[in-house]
Design a protein around this motif. Structure first.
Motif, PDB file in Angstrom:
ATOM      1  N   MET A 159      -5.076  -8.366  10.049  1.00 58.26           N
ATOM      2  CA  MET A 159      -4.585  -7.881   8.753  1.00 58.26           C
ATOM      3  C   MET A 159      -5.579  -8.299   7.661  1.00 58.26           C
ATOM      4  O   MET A 159      -5.981  -9.462   7.597  1.00 58.26           O
ATOM      5  N   PHE A 160      -5.973  -7.341   6.836  1.00 56.09           N
ATOM      6  CA  PHE A 160      -6.832  -7.629   5.686  1.00 56.09           C
ATOM      7  C   PHE A 160      -5.942  -7.709   4.444  1.00 56.09           C
ATOM      8  O   PHE A 160      -5.056  -6.872   4.264  1.00 56.09           O
ATOM      9  N   VAL A 161      -6.220  -8.698   3.606  1.00 54.76           N
ATOM     10  CA  VAL A 161      -5.442  -8.834   2.371  1.00 54.76           C
ATOM     11  C   VAL A 161      -6.388  -8.869   1.175  1.00 54.76           C
ATOM     12  O   VAL A 161      -7.213  -9.782   1.039  1.00 54.76           O
ATOM     13  N   GLY A 162      -6.262  -7.850   0.329  1.00 59.27           N
ATOM     14  CA  GLY A 162      -7.056  -7.794  -0.891  1.00 59.27           C
ATOM     15  C   GLY A 162      -6.276  -8.360  -2.067  1.00 59.27           C
ATOM     16  O   GLY A 162      -5.203  -8.956  -1.904  1.00 59.27           O
ATOM     17  N   GLU A 163      -6.832  -8.153  -3.251  1.00 63.35           N
ATOM     18  CA  GLU A 163      -6.241  -8.745  -4.459  1.00 63.35           C
ATOM     19  C   GLU A 163      -5.124  -7.856  -5.026  1.00 63.35           C
ATOM     20  O   GLU A 163      -3.991  -8.287  -5.201  1.00 63.35           O
ATOM     21  N   GLY A 164      -5.488  -6.619  -5.300  1.00 60.92           N
ATOM     22  CA  GLY A 164      -4.513  -5.691  -5.882  1.00 60.92           C
ATOM     23  C   GLY A 164      -5.160  -4.330  -6.004  1.00 60.92           C
ATOM     24  O   GLY A 164      -6.391  -4.229  -5.985  1.00 60.92           O
ATOM     25  N   PRO A 165      -4.348  -3.280  -6.131  1.00 60.00           N
ATOM     26  CA  PRO A 165      -4.906  -1.922  -6.191  1.00 60.00           C
ATOM     27  C   PRO A 165      -5.803  -1.705  -7.405  1.00 60.00           C
ATOM     28  O   PRO A 165      -5.577  -2.296  -8.466  1.00 60.00           O
ATOM     29  N   GLY A 166      -6.829  -0.877  -7.220  1.00 65.92           N
ATOM     30  CA  GLY A 166      -7.668  -0.442  -8.334  1.00 65.92           C
ATOM     31  C   GLY A 166      -7.239   0.958  -8.755  1.00 65.92           C
ATOM     32  O   GLY A 166      -6.169   1.443  -8.347  1.00 65.92           O
ATOM     33  N   ALA A 167      -8.095   1.619  -9.538  1.00 63.87           N
ATOM     34  CA  ALA A 167      -7.722   2.919 -10.110  1.00 63.87           C
ATOM     35  C   ALA A 167      -7.455   3.977  -9.030  1.00 63.87           C
ATOM     36  O   ALA A 167      -6.446   4.699  -9.093  1.00 63.87           O
ATOM     37  N   VAL A 168      -8.344   4.075  -8.048  1.00 60.52           N
ATOM     38  CA  VAL A 168      -8.176   5.115  -7.018  1.00 60.52           C
ATOM     39  C   VAL A 168      -6.932   4.844  -6.172  1.00 60.52           C
ATOM     40  O   VAL A 168      -6.194   5.755  -5.779  1.00 60.52           O
ATOM     41  N   GLU A 169      -6.691   3.564  -5.898  1.00 61.01           N
ATOM     42  CA  GLU A 169      -5.521   3.181  -5.104  1.00 61.01           C
ATOM     43  C   GLU A 169      -4.235   3.504  -5.876  1.00 61.01           C
ATOM     44  O   GLU A 169      -3.252   3.978  -5.301  1.00 61.01           O
ATOM     45  N   ASP A 170      -4.273   3.267  -7.194  1.00 58.74           N
ATOM     46  CA  ASP A 170      -3.118   3.540  -8.061  1.00 58.74           C
ATOM     47  C   ASP A 170      -2.810   5.049  -8.081  1.00 58.74           C
ATOM     48  O   ASP A 170      -1.654   5.459  -8.133  1.00 58.74           O
ATOM     49  N   GLU A 171      -3.863   5.858  -8.022  1.00 54.37           N
ATOM     50  CA  GLU A 171      -3.697   7.319  -8.017  1.00 54.37           C
ATOM     51  C   GLU A 171      -3.128   7.810  -6.690  1.00 54.37           C
ATOM     52  O   GLU A 171      -2.293   8.708  -6.655  1.00 54.37           O
ATOM     53  N   THR A 172      -3.649   7.202  -5.597  1.00 58.48           N
ATOM     54  CA  THR A 172      -3.338   7.739  -4.263  1.00 58.48           C
ATOM     55  C   THR A 172      -2.181   7.027  -3.561  1.00 58.48           C
ATOM     56  O   THR A 172      -1.616   7.561  -2.603  1.00 58.48           O
ATOM     57  N   GLY A 173      -1.882   5.803  -3.995  1.00 53.08           N
ATOM     58  CA  GLY A 173      -0.828   5.021  -3.329  1.00 53.08           C
ATOM     59  C   GLY A 173      -1.311   4.375  -2.036  1.00 53.08           C
ATOM     60  O   GLY A 173      -0.501   3.884  -1.239  1.00 53.08           O
ATOM     61  N   ARG A 174      -2.636   4.394  -1.815  1.00 53.91           N
ATOM     62  CA  ARG A 174      -3.182   3.810  -0.575  1.00 53.91           C
ATOM     63  C   ARG A 174      -4.138   2.643  -0.892  1.00 53.91           C
ATOM     64  O   ARG A 174      -4.889   2.725  -1.865  1.00 53.91           O
ATOM     65  N   PRO A 175      -4.118   1.580  -0.058  1.00 49.69           N
ATOM     66  CA  PRO A 175      -4.994   0.432  -0.336  1.00 49.69           C
ATOM     67  C   PRO A 175      -6.437   0.706   0.075  1.00 49.69           C
ATOM     68  O   PRO A 175      -6.693   1.415   1.050  1.00 49.69           O
TER      69      PRO A 175
END
Ligand code: URA
Length: 228
Positions: free
Chosen positions: A84-100
Motif C-alpha cells: 500500500m502506498f500512502v501519499g499526503e493528500g489529493p492535488g488538483a487533478v486528483e480533486d477533479e477526477t476523484g482518483r489518487p
C-alpha cells in the motif's frame, strides 16, 4: 555470576537473538507508534468493508477541507494488495477526477511501481493521509490529518498490506507519529507498524524537483521487492 536457565529466559534469549537478526537485516523497531485514542475510537465506528467505508468518506464533513473539495479521493487499487502506498493528500487533478496520484507525480509513481516492483499499478493499493484536497496544495494540518486518519487506518485494516510505503515526510509523520526523524535519514528503513512493515521513502513530487534522488527510491523499492 550464575544464572539459572529457565524456560522463561530461554524464550527471552531466543527473542533477543531474533531481534538482533532482524536488526542486521536493516529492520528498525519502534516500540511506540503513537496513535491518538480518539482515532482508535472513530475507527471502530467505521464500516468494515471498503465500499461502505468509501461511501462514509464521501459524506464526511469533519474538517474544513470538505468545504473546498470538488471530490473526495478515497483511494483505489487491489483490495488484497501486499503493498500500500500512502501519499499526503489529493492535488488538483486528483480533486477533479476523484482518483489518487493521477497528476504528474502520480504518473511518476506509476512508473516507479511498474518498473521497479514489477507489478501493475492496479495490483497495489494507493491512498492518502487526507481524502480531500488542501487548498493550494498546502500541507494538511495536524487536526485535518487526525480527523481523516481513521479512514486510512480502516483501509489498512481491511486491505492488510504486508508493506506500507509512505511517500514524503508528511505522510510518514502523520501515520507513524514520529515527528523527529528527517525523511532523508529514515527513508528505506523497515519499521514494524501493526501487522505490516512501514517503509518511508521520498514523495514523487520531490523526485520531479530533484531527479538525482530517484536512485534512493530505486534502492528502497529493491528492498520492498526482496520482501515480497
Ligand atoms: N500527491 C499526493 O500526496 N497524493 C496524491 O494523490 C497526489 C499527489
Amino acid at each position: 555470576m550464575y544464572h539459572r536457565l529457565t524456560m522463561e529466559n530461554l524464550t527471552e534469549l531466543k527473542l533477543l537473538r531474533d531481534l538482533y537478526h532482524y536488526k542486521t537485516l536493516g529492520y528498525t523497531y519502534f516500540s511506540d507508534i503513537k496513535k491518538p485514542i480518539i482515532t482508535m475510537e472513530r475507527e471502530m465506528d467505521l464500516p468494515s468493508c471498503l465500499e461502505e467505508l468509501s461511501l462514509t468518506a464521501h459524506q464526511c464533513s469533519l474538517c474544513t477541507l470538505s468545504n473546498s473539495r470538488k471530490q473526495v479521493v478515497f483511494g483505489e487499487g487491489n483490495p488484497d494488495a501486499d503493498i500500500m502506498f500512502v501519499g499526503e493528500g489529493p492535488g488538483a487533478v486528483e480533486d477533479e477526477t476523484g482518483r489518487p496520484f493521477v497528476g504528474k507525480s502520480g504518473q511518476l509513481l506509476t512508473k516507479i511501481i511498474e518498473s521497479t516492483l514489477d507489478v501493475k499499478r492496479e495490483d497495489v493499493y494507493i491512498a492518502n493521509i487526507v481524502k480531500c484536497r488542501p487548498p493550494l496544495n498546502r500541507v494538511p494540518s495536524k487536526e485535518e490529518a487526525q480527523k481523516c486518519l481513521p479512514f486510512l487506518m480502516k483501509q489498512i485494516e481491511l486491505v492488510k498490506p504486508k508493506i506500507i510505503i509512505t511517500l514524503g515526510a508528511t505522510s510518514y509523520q502523520y501515520l507513524s507519529g514520529d515527528y523527529e526523524s528527517a525523511i532523508s535519514k529514515i527513508r528505506g528503513e523497515m519499521i514494524q507498524f501493526s501487522h505490516a512493515l512501514l517503509m518511508p521513502t521520498f514523495h514523487p513530487s520531490f523526485l520531479l524537483r530533484n531527479p538525482s534522488a530517484k536512485k534512493y527510491v530505486f534502492l528502497d523499492m529493491q528492498k520492498v521487492k526482496a520482501l515480497l
